[in-house]
Motif scaffolding. Structure first.
Motif, PDB file in Angstrom:
ATOM      1  N   GLY A  10       0.937  -1.183   0.093  1.00 40.86           N
ATOM      2  CA  GLY A  10       0.020  -0.021  -0.014  1.00 40.86           C
ATOM      3  C   GLY A  10       0.939   1.369  -0.225  1.00 40.86           C
ATOM      4  N   LYS A  11       2.188   1.058  -0.109  1.00 42.00           N
ATOM      5  CA  LYS A  11       3.066   2.426   0.053  1.00 42.00           C
ATOM      6  C   LYS A  11       3.118   2.924  -1.440  1.00 42.00           C
ATOM      7  N   PRO A  12       3.052   4.169  -1.497  1.00 43.31           N
ATOM      8  CA  PRO A  12       3.106   4.611  -2.817  1.00 43.31           C
ATOM      9  C   PRO A  12       4.944   4.395  -3.373  1.00 43.31           C
ATOM     10  N   GLN A  13       4.988   4.322  -4.561  1.00 45.11           N
ATOM     11  CA  GLN A  13       6.320   4.271  -5.427  1.00 45.11           C
ATOM     12  C   GLN A  13       6.353   5.512  -6.581  1.00 45.11           C
ATOM     13  N   GLU A  14       7.745   5.387  -6.943  1.00 44.04           N
ATOM     14  CA  GLU A  14       8.041   6.353  -7.942  1.00 44.04           C
ATOM     15  C   GLU A  14       8.722   5.570  -9.075  1.00 44.04           C
TER      16      GLU A  14
END
Length: 682
Positions: A386-390
């Motif tokens: 659920g953690k945002p990534q780039e």
């Protein structure tokens, strides 16, 4: 006009000239100043802030030198040949002073010329027969000193006025002993005593402090924090009355010394009223709290059902409005994907294809082959954590034009479960191209600066190479002579051959360092040991340091200090700072030329490099202007070295700044540490 005389600066200058050049006391020497053998004195006089003049017995000026002349609008030598009695005929006081000096009296005179105040010393000159042949005058500009003395006097007058008329009770005491130096009228009124009963006595003599320990704690707070504010104490005044007071104190500089300024306010009545108010407030708060609890319970019962029915509706309306506004007006491309990478929603077409063709297809068919595996891994992490990534990726239009996108991938959660991933893709093509062009231009400018520096050091570098090459030639000729003589063995040739190898290696290392420093290459971002960068920079300038008789001292961190950057560019910054330091000390005697290079951890968890010289130093206010492009204090400088150095350091996430010392200048380079410590890998 005559003013209060400062310290004997002019006398000191005159004495220094006469002791250094004793022949200046004779008129023959002054007449020969134009000779080549006395050009050194003329040069010295031209850069001093003084005005040095000589007049013969007829009042004709024979010498007019000194840098102070230009401040008055004159050129050195402009007064030579003029008569002082004619030029100053309208000043009888000055004419009388000239005549008394020509009669053998040594004179001292302070006069104002335009906006400048000059302190002038007149000394008679004698010939070999001990007859007066004229006089020598030495003038010093003391305008700034007189102005500062006057400003200090006015400042103390203003402080004294404010102190006395201040409505707050104030006193000035010695910090250590507590002896009263000055008090104002309100302080005397508050303590109900006279000035004679206070001044010259300590606070403990009149019972002004409850204990020495209490005052000691207050003094420690003032010394550590600079001030103590709103400290409440009970004091007993001389008539035996106990007062509740609020005290604030601060260190001040008064009458040339450091004292303690204390402000005392009698809050006895206020404290009693406050205690009573607190009691009333506690009672009122208890009653208000009880009534509030009743009202809150009634309000909650009346609105519970209404809140339940409207909360979900309002949240749904707000969410839908924000979503529609964001998606409709967003300049970025927004997609939603399932865990397999299938496109569920899209706000803009991709690759010039219609929306209906894209929705339902796989996102991976629009990515370069090299980015597919990375994209799969990131999408999986988003669904799992659920953690945002780039990530960054490329896209190609139907015409073949490439685009660069910065993608932010976040989780869409419902009921604690990630149901989809949202991708926001921003076109950063122009930003990337601009960044690449900026890096390229900065690297080219730094390369040109390095070439310029090496050009300045060409003579020293040729000498550095000539020494090992000459040694190799000598050893080679020696070996040839031994072989031709037929009286040597192979063992006898080993030592000179080994020495030839060492000298060749020395020349090779010099050339490698030179080629490495001036070569044009792409900017590298690698983990560096900053101490090694310092040592390489010193190696490039070793001969220059020795040639200028510089006493070099290194105080480097015993532990590695690592940062990420380009070693060549950081060496360029250090070489430029070292060359500036060497030049700043060029006018000093060799035994005074000291150069200190330090490296250590900084208080803000950065690493810091400090280059300190004992040279002429910076002028006041010059700390910022030296970094301006084309600003220089060198006769042959371009004024770009420090500007380029500052650009390089800032591009590495650091900063470059100077500090004016009592003698010389220090330049500091702050750079970020790897992983925030000095034990990073690399």
């Amino acid at each position: 006009m005559d003013q209060t005389r400062p310290q004997d600066q002019t006398s000191l200058t005159s004495r220094l000239l006469s002791e250094t050049f004793p022949e200046i006391q004779t008129p023959d020497f002054l007449e020969k100043l134009s000779d080549d053998s006395h050009q050194l004195l003329r040069k010295i006089l031209s850069i001093t802030p003084f005005i040095i003049s000589a007049v013969d017995s007829q009042g004709i000026v024979t010498l007019s030198e000194g840098g102070g002349l230009t401040r008055l609008g004159f050129e050195p030598g402009e007064w030579v040949g003029k008569s002082i009695f004619a030029e100053f005929a309208d000043d009888p006081e000055l004419i009388d002073l000239f005549q008394r000096t020509l009669h053998g009296e040594k004179q001292r005179h302070v006069r104002t010329v335009g906006e400048q105040t000059l302190d002038v010393e007149y000394t008679p000159l004698y010939n070999d027969q001990q007859e007066i042949a004229g006089f020598l005058s030495v003038a010093v500009d003391i305008s700034e000193k007189i102005a500062s003395q006057e400003e200090l006097r006015r400042s103390e007058e203003r402080f004294s006025t404010i102190f006395q008329v201040n409505p707050i009770a104030m006193c000035i005491t010695e910090i250590d002993t507590g002896i009263f130096i000055e008090v104002n009228e309100n302080f005397l009124t508050a303590l109900q005593c006279t000035r004679e009963e206070i001044l010259g006595k300590s606070a403990f003599d009149i019972g002004f402090w409850p204990s020495k320990e209490t005052r000691r704690e207050m003094i420690e707070q003032v010394k550590s924090e600079g001030t103590a504010r709103e400290l409440y104490f009970d004091f007993i005044i001389p008539n035996g009355t106990r007062l509740c007071t609020m005290l604030s104190a601060v260190q001040i500089y008064f009458r040339g010394e450091t004292f303690l300024l204390s402000c005392v306010k009698d809050v006895t009545r206020e404290r009693a009223a406050l205690d009573e108010l607190e009691k009333l407030n506690e009672n009122l708060e208890a009653r208000v709290a009880a009534r509030t609890a009743e009202l809150q319970q009634a309000h909650a019962s009346l609105n519970e059902e209404y809140t339940k029915r409207n909360r979900l509706y309002r949240a749904l309306q707000q969410t839908e409005a924000r979503w529609r506004s964001l998606v409709t007006n967003a300049p970025d491309t927004i997609l939603t994907l399932d865990i397999d990478g299938t496109i569920l929603y899209l706000n803009h077409p991709l690759a010039d294809r219609a929306m209906e063709e894209i929705i339902g297809s796989s996102i991976y068919q629009f990515l370069p082959a090299g980015d597919i595996q990375k994209a799969r891994t990131i999408l999986k992490q988003v669904f799992q954590t659920g953690k945002p990534q780039e990530m960054e990726t490329e896209g190609v239009s139907s015409s073949g034009q490439k685009y660069i996108y910065s993608c932010r991938i976040g989780a869409m959660v419902s009921g604690g479960i990630t149901i989809a991933a949202m991708v926001i893709a921003t076109d950063i093509t122009h930003q990337k191209l601009a960044e690449q062009e900026l890096v390229r231009r900065r690297a080219e400018l730094a390369h040109l600066s390095r070439l310029s520096t090496m050009g300045e050091l060409a003579a020293e570098l040729s000498h550095e190479l000539n020494q090992p090459l000459a040694a190799i030639n000598n050893y080679t000729n020696g070996c040839i002579r031994r072989i031709r003589s037929g009286i040597t063995s192979l063992d006898d040739l080993i030592e000179p051959l080994e020495e030839m190898s060492r000298q060749a290696q020395r020349a090779s290392e010099t050339i490698k360092r030179l080629r490495r420093h001036v070569q044009k290459s792409e900017v590298e971002q690698k983990i560096l040991d900053i101490n090694l960068v310092i040592e390489n920079s010193i190696a490039l300038l070793q001969h220059e340091i020795q040639r200028n008789f510089i006493s070099l001292q290194l105080e480097l961190s015993p532990k590695p200090l690592r940062t990420v950057g380009d070693a060549i560019q950081l060496e360029q910054v250090l070489v430029n700072l070292l060359l500036n330091a060497i030049e700043a000390m060029s006018e000093l005697p060799p035994e005074q030329r000291k150069l200190l290079i330090e490296s250590d951890l900084h208080i803000n968890d950065n690493l810091v490099i400090c280059v300190t010289d004992s040279g002429i130093g910076l002028k006041k206010g010059e700390e910022n202007s030296i970094f301006e492009t084309f600003y220089t204090t060198k006769q042959k400088g371009l004024g770009v070295g420090l500007s380029i150095s500052q650009t390089i350091v800032e591009a590495h996430g650091g900063k470059l700044y100077p500090r004016r010392n009592k003698q010389g200048t220090s330049f500091f380079i702050e750079l970020p540490l790897v992983n925030g410590d000095n034990s990073g890998g690399g």
